[in-house]
Design a protein around this motif. Structure first.
Motif, PDB file in Angstrom:
ATOM      1  N   SER A  33       0.846  -1.187   0.000  1.00 43.10           N
ATOM      2  CA  SER A  33       0.000   0.000   0.000  1.00 43.10           C
ATOM      3  C   SER A  33       0.883   1.238   0.000  1.00 43.10           C
ATOM      4  O   SER A  33       2.092   1.165   0.197  1.00 43.10           O
ATOM      5  N   GLY A  34       0.236   2.402  -0.255  1.00 37.49           N
ATOM      6  CA  GLY A  34       0.977   3.652  -0.222  1.00 37.49           C
ATOM      7  C   GLY A  34       0.856   4.458  -1.495  1.00 37.49           C
ATOM      8  O   GLY A  34       0.104   4.120  -2.416  1.00 37.49           O
ATOM      9  N   GLY A  35       1.618   5.549  -1.552  1.00 37.95           N
ATOM     10  CA  GLY A  35       1.533   6.478  -2.673  1.00 37.95           C
ATOM     11  C   GLY A  35       1.932   5.885  -4.010  1.00 37.95           C
ATOM     12  O   GLY A  35       1.361   6.240  -5.046  1.00 37.95           O
ATOM     13  N   ASP A  36       2.906   4.979  -3.994  1.00 41.39           N
ATOM     14  CA  ASP A  36       3.320   4.373  -5.262  1.00 41.39           C
ATOM     15  C   ASP A  36       2.219   3.484  -5.837  1.00 41.39           C
ATOM     16  O   ASP A  36       2.061   3.393  -7.056  1.00 41.39           O
ATOM     17  N   VAL A  37       1.476   2.822  -4.960  1.00 39.62           N
ATOM     18  CA  VAL A  37       0.331   2.011  -5.422  1.00 39.62           C
ATOM     19  C   VAL A  37      -0.742   2.922  -5.995  1.00 39.62           C
ATOM     20  O   VAL A  37      -1.348   2.621  -7.028  1.00 39.62           O
ATOM     21  N   TRP A  38      -0.974   4.064  -5.338  1.00 38.31           N
ATOM     22  CA  TRP A  38      -1.955   5.032  -5.841  1.00 38.31           C
ATOM     23  C   TRP A  38      -1.546   5.499  -7.236  1.00 38.31           C
ATOM     24  O   TRP A  38      -2.372   5.596  -8.143  1.00 38.31           O
ATOM     25  N   ASP A  39      -0.272   5.779  -7.416  1.00 40.50           N
ATOM     26  CA  ASP A  39       0.244   6.202  -8.720  1.00 40.50           C
ATOM     27  C   ASP A  39       0.022   5.123  -9.775  1.00 40.50           C
ATOM     28  O   ASP A  39      -0.393   5.404 -10.895  1.00 40.50           O
ATOM     29  N   LEU A  40       0.292   3.872  -9.387  1.00 40.33           N
ATOM     30  CA  LEU A  40       0.067   2.735 -10.287  1.00 40.33           C
ATOM     31  C   LEU A  40      -1.401   2.649 -10.677  1.00 40.33           C
ATOM     32  O   LEU A  40      -1.738   2.490 -11.867  1.00 40.33           O
ATOM     33  N   GLN A  41      -2.284   2.755  -9.701  1.00 39.30           N
ATOM     34  CA  GLN A  41      -3.720   2.694  -9.975  1.00 39.30           C
ATOM     35  C   GLN A  41      -4.167   3.832 -10.884  1.00 39.30           C
ATOM     36  O   GLN A  41      -5.001   3.640 -11.780  1.00 39.30           O
ATOM     37  N   PHE A  42      -3.622   5.030 -10.651  1.00 41.92           N
ATOM     38  CA  PHE A  42      -3.977   6.184 -11.480  1.00 41.92           C
ATOM     39  C   PHE A  42      -3.623   5.917 -12.940  1.00 41.92           C
ATOM     40  O   PHE A  42      -4.424   6.156 -13.852  1.00 41.92           O
ATOM     41  N   ARG A  43      -2.416   5.422 -13.179  1.00 43.00           N
ATOM     42  CA  ARG A  43      -1.979   5.148 -14.549  1.00 43.00           C
ATOM     43  C   ARG A  43      -2.828   4.063 -15.203  1.00 43.00           C
ATOM     44  O   ARG A  43      -3.214   4.172 -16.367  1.00 43.00           O
ATOM     45  N   SER A  60      -6.697  -7.514  -4.987  1.00 39.93           N
ATOM     46  CA  SER A  60      -6.957  -8.404  -6.126  1.00 39.93           C
ATOM     47  C   SER A  60      -7.321  -7.635  -7.386  1.00 39.93           C
ATOM     48  O   SER A  60      -6.921  -8.016  -8.487  1.00 39.93           O
ATOM     49  N   ARG A  61      -8.069  -6.542  -7.243  1.00 37.22           N
ATOM     50  CA  ARG A  61      -8.484  -5.785  -8.429  1.00 37.22           C
ATOM     51  C   ARG A  61      -7.310  -5.056  -9.067  1.00 37.22           C
ATOM     52  O   ARG A  61      -7.219  -4.957 -10.290  1.00 37.22           O
ATOM     53  N   THR A  62      -6.391  -4.582  -8.247  1.00 36.02           N
ATOM     54  CA  THR A  62      -5.191  -3.953  -8.799  1.00 36.02           C
ATOM     55  C   THR A  62      -4.322  -4.996  -9.484  1.00 36.02           C
ATOM     56  O   THR A  62      -3.784  -4.764 -10.578  1.00 36.02           O
ATOM     57  N   GLU A  63      -4.194  -6.146  -8.861  1.00 34.05           N
ATOM     58  CA  GLU A  63      -3.405  -7.235  -9.445  1.00 34.05           C
ATOM     59  C   GLU A  63      -3.983  -7.651 -10.802  1.00 34.05           C
ATOM     60  O   GLU A  63      -3.241  -7.863 -11.775  1.00 34.05           O
TER      61      GLU A  63
END
Length: 211
Positions: A33-43, A60-63
């Motif tokens: 979790s964290g800001g880098d995951v947020w960045d990944l999700q945004f992209r 699971s949804r991000t994966e």
């Protein structure tokens, strides 16, 4: 699309100005979790692979979204955002801060143009991002010396509206009305002889686009 973009605009108003342009993304996998995951999700969201709310939780949804992206671009579909996945994402997508930068260049360069012409300006930036002839970051491209009149005359710093954000969004999603152009110019005001030597691809509004 409109609903998703509206939600992201609210996020950008709250976090966009302070959102860091993350360096080469760290390896991310389920459970993190964290800001880098947020960045990944945004992209992944802006590219159409991730629909749930951005929460910074690698579940699971991000994966699943990572796997779909990897399959689409010929990468090993392991659901882990490693070096190769990040490298590809950074070639074809933007983070929150970069979307605002794209919207600023659209507003500064083409706010009087038809909508397709505004998308076209953003598409040129995205085409440069993919080209080895130009810097490999949105900031590097936009602030390259002499690259954009709006940066030189200060219009880049005007506050972009929803239309500029929508045009930037559409360009990142893959709409390129320019025919893979890397340049554009106004034939009524252009003073460079060199730009006229480039192969022209199309004319949209007041701008001629070229390779």
């Amino acid at each position: 699309m409109k609903k998703t973009l509206a939600a992201l605009l609210i996020i950008l108003l709250i976090f966009g100005a302070a959102s860091p342009a993350y360096a080469a993304g760290p390896t991310l996998k389920k459970g993190m979790s964290g800001g880098d995951v947020w960045d990944l999700q945004f992209r992944l969201n802006i590219l159409g692979y991730y629909d749930p709310p951005l929460d910074g939780q690698f579940g699971s949804r991000t994966e699943k979204a990572v796997r779909q992206f990897q399959k689409a671009y010929g990468l090993a579909a392991d659901g882990i955002a490693g070096e190769k996945t990040w490298r590809m994402l950074k070639r074809i997508s933007v983070n929150a801060k970069e979307l605002t930068m794209l919207a600023r260049i659209v507003h500064g360069e083409a706010r009087g143009e038809p909508y397709v012409g505004q998308v076209a300006v953003a598409a040129v930036v995205m085409n440069r991002l993919k080209s080895p002839q130009f810097p490999d970051t949105i900031a590097g491209i936009i602030f390259q010396k002499g690259a954009f009149t709006a940066v030189d005359d200060g219009q880049y710093w005007l506050t972009p509206g929803k239309t500029a954000y929508a045009a930037a969004w559409d360009a990142v999603r893959g709409w390129d009305p320019t025919g893979n152009a890397l340049y554009y110019f106004n034939p009524d005001t252009a003073t460079s002889k060199w730009i006229w030597t480039r192969k022209q691809t199309t004319k949209i509004g007041r701008h001629i686009f070229a390779k």
